[in-house]
Design a protein around this motif. Structure first.
Motif, PDB file in Angstrom:
ATOM      1  N   ARG A 166      20.372  29.937  39.044  1.00 20.17           N
ATOM      2  CA  ARG A 166      19.926  29.242  37.834  1.00 20.17           C
ATOM      3  C   ARG A 166      18.988  30.116  37.003  1.00 20.17           C
ATOM      4  O   ARG A 166      18.173  30.854  37.553  1.00 20.17           O
ATOM      5  CB  ARG A 166      19.176  27.962  38.228  1.00 20.17           C
ATOM      6  CG  ARG A 166      18.761  27.075  37.071  1.00 20.17           C
ATOM      7  CD  ARG A 166      18.091  25.812  37.573  1.00 20.17           C
ATOM      8  NE  ARG A 166      17.819  24.886  36.491  1.00 20.17           N
ATOM      9  CZ  ARG A 166      17.232  23.699  36.620  1.00 20.17           C
ATOM     10  NH1 ARG A 166      16.850  23.295  37.826  1.00 20.17           N
ATOM     11  NH2 ARG A 166      17.023  22.921  35.576  1.00 20.17           N
ATOM     12  N   TYR A 167      19.137  30.007  35.687  1.00 15.90           N
ATOM     13  CA  TYR A 167      18.118  30.498  34.770  1.00 15.90           C
ATOM     14  C   TYR A 167      17.084  29.375  34.634  1.00 15.90           C
ATOM     15  O   TYR A 167      17.304  28.401  33.908  1.00 15.90           O
ATOM     16  CB  TYR A 167      18.717  30.798  33.399  1.00 15.90           C
ATOM     17  CG  TYR A 167      19.638  32.001  33.331  1.00 15.90           C
ATOM     18  CD1 TYR A 167      19.132  33.298  33.335  1.00 15.90           C
ATOM     19  CD2 TYR A 167      21.016  31.847  33.242  1.00 15.90           C
ATOM     20  CE1 TYR A 167      19.964  34.397  33.257  1.00 15.90           C
ATOM     21  CE2 TYR A 167      21.864  32.943  33.159  1.00 15.90           C
ATOM     22  CZ  TYR A 167      21.333  34.207  33.167  1.00 15.90           C
ATOM     23  OH  TYR A 167      22.159  35.307  33.089  1.00 15.90           O
ATOM     24  N   GLY A 298      27.653  24.457  37.860  1.00 14.01           N
ATOM     25  CA  GLY A 298      28.712  24.136  36.916  1.00 14.01           C
ATOM     26  C   GLY A 298      28.488  22.802  36.215  1.00 14.01           C
ATOM     27  O   GLY A 298      28.713  22.686  35.007  1.00 14.01           O
ATOM     28  N   GLY A 301      24.999  23.269  34.010  1.00 15.86           N
ATOM     29  CA  GLY A 301      24.826  24.429  33.135  1.00 15.86           C
ATOM     30  C   GLY A 301      23.709  25.355  33.546  1.00 15.86           C
ATOM     31  O   GLY A 301      23.084  26.006  32.700  1.00 15.86           O
ATOM     32  N   TRP A 302      23.461  25.475  34.853  1.00 17.72           N
ATOM     33  CA  TRP A 302      22.357  26.302  35.330  1.00 17.72           C
ATOM     34  C   TRP A 302      22.523  27.773  34.978  1.00 17.72           C
ATOM     35  O   TRP A 302      21.549  28.488  34.840  1.00 17.72           O
ATOM     36  CB  TRP A 302      22.212  26.172  36.841  1.00 17.72           C
ATOM     37  CG  TRP A 302      21.588  24.887  37.286  1.00 17.72           C
ATOM     38  CD1 TRP A 302      21.065  23.902  36.501  1.00 17.72           C
ATOM     39  CD2 TRP A 302      21.427  24.461  38.643  1.00 17.72           C
ATOM     40  NE1 TRP A 302      20.582  22.883  37.275  1.00 17.72           N
ATOM     41  CE2 TRP A 302      20.788  23.192  38.594  1.00 17.72           C
ATOM     42  CE3 TRP A 302      21.749  25.003  39.878  1.00 17.72           C
ATOM     43  CZ2 TRP A 302      20.473  22.471  39.754  1.00 17.72           C
ATOM     44  CZ3 TRP A 302      21.440  24.296  41.035  1.00 17.72           C
ATOM     45  CH2 TRP A 302      20.805  23.044  40.960  1.00 17.72           C
ATOM     46  N   MET A 303      23.772  28.220  34.886  1.00 16.22           N
ATOM     47  CA  MET A 303      24.007  29.636  34.632  1.00 16.22           C
ATOM     48  C   MET A 303      24.321  29.924  33.168  1.00 16.22           C
ATOM     49  O   MET A 303      24.799  31.012  32.838  1.00 16.22           O
ATOM     50  CB  MET A 303      25.116  30.158  35.547  1.00 16.22           C
ATOM     51  CG  MET A 303      24.674  30.338  36.987  1.00 16.22           C
ATOM     52  SD  MET A 303      23.291  31.514  37.132  1.00 16.22           S
ATOM     53  CE  MET A 303      24.041  33.007  36.493  1.00 16.22           C
ATOM     54  N   VAL A 304      24.054  28.978  32.299  1.00 11.90           N
ATOM     55  CA  VAL A 304      24.176  29.213  30.852  1.00 11.90           C
ATOM     56  C   VAL A 304      22.809  29.632  30.344  1.00 11.90           C
ATOM     57  O   VAL A 304      21.855  28.841  30.371  1.00 11.90           O
ATOM     58  CB  VAL A 304      24.662  27.952  30.122  1.00 11.90           C
ATOM     59  CG1 VAL A 304      24.725  28.208  28.616  1.00 11.90           C
ATOM     60  CG2 VAL A 304      26.024  27.519  30.652  1.00 11.90           C
ATOM     61  N   ARG A 305      22.703  30.851  29.895  1.00 13.82           N
ATOM     62  CA  ARG A 305      21.403  31.344  29.442  1.00 13.82           C
ATOM     63  C   ARG A 305      21.049  30.732  28.095  1.00 13.82           C
ATOM     64  O   ARG A 305      21.814  30.840  27.131  1.00 13.82           O
ATOM     65  CB  ARG A 305      21.406  32.873  29.348  1.00 13.82           C
ATOM     66  CG  ARG A 305      20.074  33.436  28.909  1.00 13.82           C
ATOM     67  CD  ARG A 305      19.992  34.929  29.049  1.00 13.82           C
ATOM     68  NE  ARG A 305      18.750  35.435  28.461  1.00 13.82           N
ATOM     69  CZ  ARG A 305      18.358  36.705  28.499  1.00 13.82           C
ATOM     70  NH1 ARG A 305      19.116  37.613  29.089  1.00 13.82           N
ATOM     71  NH2 ARG A 305      17.208  37.071  27.945  1.00 13.82           N
ATOM     72  N   PRO A 306      19.881  30.092  27.991  1.00 13.43           N
ATOM     73  CA  PRO A 306      19.482  29.492  26.716  1.00 13.43           C
ATOM     74  C   PRO A 306      19.317  30.542  25.622  1.00 13.43           C
ATOM     75  O   PRO A 306      18.901  31.671  25.900  1.00 13.43           O
ATOM     76  CB  PRO A 306      18.135  28.826  27.042  1.00 13.43           C
ATOM     77  CG  PRO A 306      18.117  28.690  28.522  1.00 13.43           C
ATOM     78  CD  PRO A 306      18.895  29.853  29.056  1.00 13.43           C
ATOM     79  N   SER A 316      18.378  40.338  34.204  1.00 13.66           N
ATOM     80  CA  SER A 316      19.596  39.902  33.529  1.00 13.66           C
ATOM     81  C   SER A 316      20.822  40.517  34.174  1.00 13.66           C
ATOM     82  O   SER A 316      21.852  39.859  34.373  1.00 13.66           O
ATOM     83  CB  SER A 316      19.523  40.297  32.040  1.00 13.66           C
ATOM     84  OG  SER A 316      20.671  39.877  31.353  1.00 13.66           O
TER      85      SER A 316
END
Length: 323
Positions: A166-167, A298, A301-306, A316
Motif C-alpha cells: 500500500r501507498y 485491489g 486501491g491501495w496500490m494506486v498512487r495518489p 517508488s
C-alpha cells in the motif's frame, strides 16, 4: 587448508559487519554488545586463518579475503534458515507475522489471511520496526513482517522477498493544544521550523526515521532528538506527552487521548508499505497473506498512487517490484 565447521553465529556476525562496515551499528542490529561482536569476528578470522576486515580508527573495510567470503557466508546463512523452516513442518508450524503496530493495514491483511486459510496458525507479533524484523527473518526467528523495505541495507534486502502492499498517506499526530490542531489538514510547509518526532535513536525503526529525514529536509522540519524507547501505546503516549512534540505517523495510526491526527497534504507524503519474508519460505499461511494483500489492495486501491504525492525515487522503484 581444510575449512572448519563454522558456527552460523560467527558467519552472521561477519555478514552484519560487512554490510554495515561499522561495528557499533552492526552490534545494534544484532542486539549484542560490541565487545561480543568483535570477539566473534576475531574467532572467525582465527578459524579461517585470514584477516577479514581492515580496522582503523576512522573506518572498517573488507579485505580481499573478506570480499571472497561474503557471498559464501550469505549462502550458508540462507541455507541454514531454509533448513530450519523446512524441518519445522511448513503445514504444521505457526507462521510468525510481525505487524509492527496493531489496528493498522498489516493487521487487516492478517485478519483476511486467517479467513482465507483457517487451518493455518498465523501468530501475530508486535515488534516495532522493519530494520529489526528483517534481521529476525534472516536469523529464522520470524517469518513475515511489514514496512519500508527501501530503508534496509542492500545486502539484507537482497536476501528477502517483497510484495508491495500500500501507498499509505502520512499524517501528523498533534497535541490538542497545538496551533495546527484545529485544522482539518496540515501541509509539510505548515510544519516548517517545528520539531517533529519520527523515531530517531530507535535502531529498530531506522528505515522510518530515514524516510522522515528526507521529507523534513525538503520543508525545513526539525527531526526531534531521540526519546526513550517506548513499547506499547500507553508508554508511547506517556513519552510523547513529556516531549510535547508532534509525531509523524500514517493515516491509520491508532488514536491517542489528548491528541488529534491530521492528514498531510499539498503534497501528500506517502509511506511505502511492503510485506517482507525470507527467500525460499514455503508455507500455506504465506500464500494466504499474499492472497489477502492482492484482494484488499485491489478492492480498496491501495496500490494506486495518489496524484500530487511525495515519495523518494528509491521507494517508488521498489513499490513497482514484486517477488
Amino acid at each position: 587448508m581444510a575449512v572448519p565447521d563454522t558456527d552460523p553465529r560467527l558467519l552472521r556476525a561477519f555478514v552484519t559487519v560487512a554490510e554495515e562496515l561499522h561495528f557499533t551499528r552492526a552490534a545494534a542490529r544484532l542486539y549484542v554488545a560490541q565487545q561480543a561482536l568483535s570477539r566473534d569476528v576475531r574467532r572467525l578470522e582465527r578459524e579461517l586463518g585470514r584477516d577479514l576486515f581492515v580496522r582503523t580508527t576512522r573506518q572498517v573495510s573488507l579485505t580481499p579475503d573478506g570480499e571472497r567470503l561474503l557471498p559464501h557466508a550469505r549462502r550458508v546463512l540462507d541455507a541454514h534458515a531454509a533448513l530450519s523452516a523446512a524441518f519445522a513442518g511448513p503445514a504444521d508450524r505457526p507462521l510468525l507475522v510481525d505487524l509492527n503496530t496493531d489496528g493498522m493495514t498489516a493487521a487487516r491483511v492478517l485478519a483476511r489471511a486467517r479467513e482465507l486459510a483457517p487451518e493455518c496458525e498465523l501468530m501475530a507479533r508486535f515488534e516495532s520496526g522493519l530494520t529489526w524484523a528483517a534481521d529476525e527473518i534472516l536469523a529464522g526467528r520470524l517469518d513475515v513482517s511489514f514496512g519500508r523495505a527501501a530503508g534496509l541495507a542492500p545486502g539484507v534486502l537482497a536476501r528477502l522477498s517483497v510484495q508491495p502492499v500500500r501507498y499509505e498517506p502520512m499524517a501528523v499526530l498533534l497535541p490538542d493544544g497545538h496551533p495546527l490542531a484545529g485544522r482539518e489538514t496540515v501541509t509539510p510547509g505548515d510544519l516548517a521550523g517545528e520539531t517533529v518526532y519520527a523515531g530517531a535513536g530507535n535502531a529498530r525503526t531506522s528505515e522510518w526515521t530515514e524516510l522522515a529525514a528526507m521529507l523534513f529536509a525538503e520543508w525545513g522540519i526539525v527531526l526531534a532528538p531521540p526519546a526513550p524507547l517506548a513499547v506499547g501505546v500507553a508508554e508511547f503516549q506517556r513519552v510523547m506527552e513529556k516531549t510535547g512534540n508532534p509525531v509523524l505517523a500514517v493515516s491509520g495510526f491508532p488514536p491517542l487521548p489528548g491528541t488529534v491526527l491530521r492528514p498531510l497534504v499539498g503534497p501528500m507524503p506517502l509511506s511505502p508499505l511492503l510485506m517482507v519474508w525470507g527467500k525460499g519460505l514455503e508455507h500455506p499461511g504465506l500464500n494466504a497473506l499474499r492472497g489477502a494483500v492482492a484482494e484488499l489492495a485491489g478492492a480498496e486501491g491501495w496500490m494506486v498512487r495518489p496524484p500530487a504525492s511525495w515519495l523518494p525515487d528509491s521507494d517508488s522503484s521498489l513499490m513497482g517490484h514484486c517477488s
